[in-house]
Design a protein around this motif. Structure first.
Motif, PDB file in Angstrom:
ATOM      1  N   ASP A  36      -5.482  10.450   2.327  1.00  0.00           N
ATOM      2  CA  ASP A  36      -6.890  10.809   2.143  1.00  0.00           C
ATOM      3  C   ASP A  36      -7.552  10.962   3.518  1.00  0.00           C
ATOM      4  O   ASP A  36      -7.702   9.983   4.254  1.00  0.00           O
ATOM      5  N   ARG A  58      -0.794   7.258  -0.672  1.00  0.00           N
ATOM      6  CA  ARG A  58      -2.006   7.794  -1.294  1.00  0.00           C
ATOM      7  C   ARG A  58      -3.162   6.804  -1.286  1.00  0.00           C
ATOM      8  O   ARG A  58      -4.284   7.158  -1.613  1.00  0.00           O
ATOM      9  N   ASP A  59      -2.885   5.557  -0.917  1.00  0.00           N
ATOM     10  CA  ASP A  59      -3.962   4.579  -0.759  1.00  0.00           C
ATOM     11  C   ASP A  59      -4.598   4.637   0.627  1.00  0.00           C
ATOM     12  O   ASP A  59      -5.659   4.047   0.850  1.00  0.00           O
ATOM     13  N   LEU A  60      -3.942   5.322   1.572  1.00  0.00           N
ATOM     14  CA  LEU A  60      -4.435   5.376   2.949  1.00  0.00           C
ATOM     15  C   LEU A  60      -5.627   6.310   3.078  1.00  0.00           C
ATOM     16  O   LEU A  60      -5.671   7.374   2.452  1.00  0.00           O
ATOM     17  N   SER A  61      -6.572   5.925   3.938  1.00  0.00           N
ATOM     18  CA  SER A  61      -7.708   6.789   4.255  1.00  0.00           C
ATOM     19  C   SER A  61      -7.857   6.886   5.760  1.00  0.00           C
ATOM     20  O   SER A  61      -7.672   5.904   6.482  1.00  0.00           O
ATOM     21  N   MET A  72       0.845  -1.194   0.000  1.00  0.00           N
ATOM     22  CA  MET A  72       0.000   0.000   0.000  1.00  0.00           C
ATOM     23  C   MET A  72       0.881   1.244   0.000  1.00  0.00           C
ATOM     24  O   MET A  72       1.879   1.306   0.717  1.00  0.00           O
ATOM     25  N   THR A  73       0.514   2.252  -0.788  1.00  0.00           N
ATOM     26  CA  THR A  73       1.229   3.512  -0.787  1.00  0.00           C
ATOM     27  C   THR A  73       0.518   4.503   0.122  1.00  0.00           C
ATOM     28  O   THR A  73      -0.626   4.288   0.537  1.00  0.00           O
ATOM     29  N   ARG A 108      -9.518  -2.789   8.449  1.00  0.00           N
ATOM     30  CA  ARG A 108     -10.229  -1.516   8.335  1.00  0.00           C
ATOM     31  C   ARG A 108     -10.723  -1.088   9.717  1.00  0.00           C
ATOM     32  O   ARG A 108     -10.724  -1.874  10.673  1.00  0.00           O
ATOM     33  N   ASP A 165      -9.002   3.293   6.705  1.00  0.00           N
ATOM     34  CA  ASP A 165      -7.858   2.535   7.216  1.00  0.00           C
ATOM     35  C   ASP A 165      -7.595   2.849   8.684  1.00  0.00           C
ATOM     36  O   ASP A 165      -7.033   2.023   9.409  1.00  0.00           O
ATOM     37  N   PRO A 195       2.829   2.973   5.652  1.00  0.00           N
ATOM     38  CA  PRO A 195       1.468   2.856   5.112  1.00  0.00           C
ATOM     39  C   PRO A 195       0.959   1.421   5.041  1.00  0.00           C
ATOM     40  O   PRO A 195      -0.251   1.201   4.971  1.00  0.00           O
ATOM     41  N   ASP A 196       1.865   0.442   5.094  1.00  0.00           N
ATOM     42  CA  ASP A 196       1.444  -0.959   4.997  1.00  0.00           C
ATOM     43  C   ASP A 196       1.051  -1.553   6.350  1.00  0.00           C
ATOM     44  O   ASP A 196       0.552  -2.685   6.393  1.00  0.00           O
TER      45      ASP A 196
END
Length: 397
Positions: free
Chosen positions: A30, A4-7, A1-2, A140, A154, A324-325
């Motif tokens: 995000d 920019r994939d995080l929320s 996961m990068t 999640r 996330d 991020p992972d």
């Protein structure tokens, strides 16, 4: 996961929550804010924004607006209650920038909140969302709201204040203890006090059982004061209960005429009890964590409550961006970094409560002598570990 994939879902649209969302967005994460109120509101009171917070606010784009709405005091000035004698006078102004790389501001709380909200894209602020439940899962986190909305992200961050619903869902409700102090706050149009020719500085008058703080806000248009008074009992922890100006004047009977004239110039005042919230043992559970007053509500005797919340958001963003992972590990790292620092600052504030209110006598004389040597809070030597800190820079270990 990068990154920019995080929320991240931030619960609470106060100063800490909005600043955290902006730090997260600045890191490429995000972020959305969910606030229970139908519109954003702050109490009519001043706030001190020290360099450890202003450097973060500048970084997330607020430097131009802070220059407009803020006041940069020339000094931090501590004075004796009856004769006005200077106990300690510390340069701020350009000296703060030279020493710490960022300015010191006085700002109206509502102005800072509005500036943060204006910086956040409108589609990322969701009003009318009262949290009813929060849950963490392996992959999640979920936040459920009274309007029927369920948000999956996330991570969920509780930035919802001293009565935090997120904290209550994760841990037992805290049991704050009354400190034996109440505080009155007031705002006066600056032109009403123009004849006093008050300098642009933060002033604290220290005396037996009380202290009195004042400074300009709203670009110098308003004059803010807070008076803190020893009292045996209090029940409600509220910022909005009306107070009587006559009661404040009575509490400061015999104090310097300048203090009494400032108090007497206000049209209305509000009173609240000061409660001590002991440091928590932990803030996080899986993919859910806490921030600001929800986990380290502070007494106002070191002017760091909002600053530490702003620091939380910057550190949280840096920890998530670095891992991020593994969001749970990132939240635990954030907790390990922030909890000792905020607990330390909480302790300094508690100590100041006792030090500010000493009765005249040997202990007071020793305090004054120590202050004259520049070795106590608000001298640059003592305050550097707080003001010089950059919360976005993570320690190596």
């Amino acid at each position: 996961m990068t990154v920019r994939d995080l929320s991240v879902a931030v619960v609470g649209g106060g100063i800490g929550g909005l600043a955290a969302a902006l730090s997260l967005l600045d890191a490429g994460i995000d972020a959305h804010v969910y606030e229970q109120a139908a519109d954003l509101r702050e109490v009519g009171a001043g706030i001190q924004v020290a360099p450890n917070a202003s450097r973060i606010l500048h970084r997330i784009g607020l430097e131009p607006v802070l220059a407009r709405i803020g006041v940069r005091p020339g000094h931090w000035h501590q004075r004796r209650w009856d004769d006005g004698r200077t106990l300690l006078r510390t340069d701020l102004g350009d000296a703060a920038i030279e020493a710490f790389g960022a300015p010191y501001y006085h700002v109206h709380r509502a102005d800072l909140l509005a500036a943060l909200a204006a910086q956040l894209p409108t589609e990322r602020l969701h009003l009318g969302h009262r949290l009813t439940a929060v849950a963490t899962h392996d992959d999640r986190a979920e936040a459920r709201f009274a309007n029927g909305t369920t948000v999956t992200a996330d991570a969920v961050v509780g930035a919802d204040g001293i009565r935090s619903a997120v904290r209550a869902a994760l841990f037992d409700r805290d049991r704050p203890q009354f400190t034996g102090c109440i505080a009155y706050r007031g705002l006066v149009p600056a032109d009403r006090l123009a004849h006093l020719d008050l300098p642009v500085e933060a002033v604290a008058w220290l005396g037996p059982g009380n202290h009195f703080v004042h400074y300009y806000v709203r670009g110098g248009a308003l004059f803010n004061f807070v008076s803190v008074i020893d009292r045996d009992t209090w029940t409600a922890e509220s910022w909005t209960e009306p107070g009587a100006v006559a009661d404040v004047l009575a509490a400061f009977e015999g104090w310097h005429p300048l203090v009494r004239e400032i108090i007497g110039s206000v049209d209305e005042t509000f009173v609240w009890g000061l409660f001590d919230h002991p440091p928590m043992a932990r803030w996080s559970d899986g993919r859910v964590t806490l921030l600001g007053d929800s986990c380290h509500a502070m007494l106002p005797f070191i002017a760091q409550g909002a600053a530490q919340a702003i620091e939380d958001g910057a550190c949280l963003a840096a920890c998530l961006a670095a891992a991020p992972d593994d969001v749970p590990a990132a939240l635990l790292r954030y907790e390990r970094i922030r909890l000792p620092r905020t607990s330390h600052v909480q302790g300094l504030a508690t100590t100041n409560k006792q030090r500010f209110h000493l009765p005249d006598g040997p202990a007071q004389a020793a305090r004054d002598a120590e202050m004259a040597q520049g070795s106590t809070d608000w001298s640059f030597k003592a305050i550097a570990p707080i003001f010089g800190h950059d919360a976005a820079v993570l320690p190596e270990t």
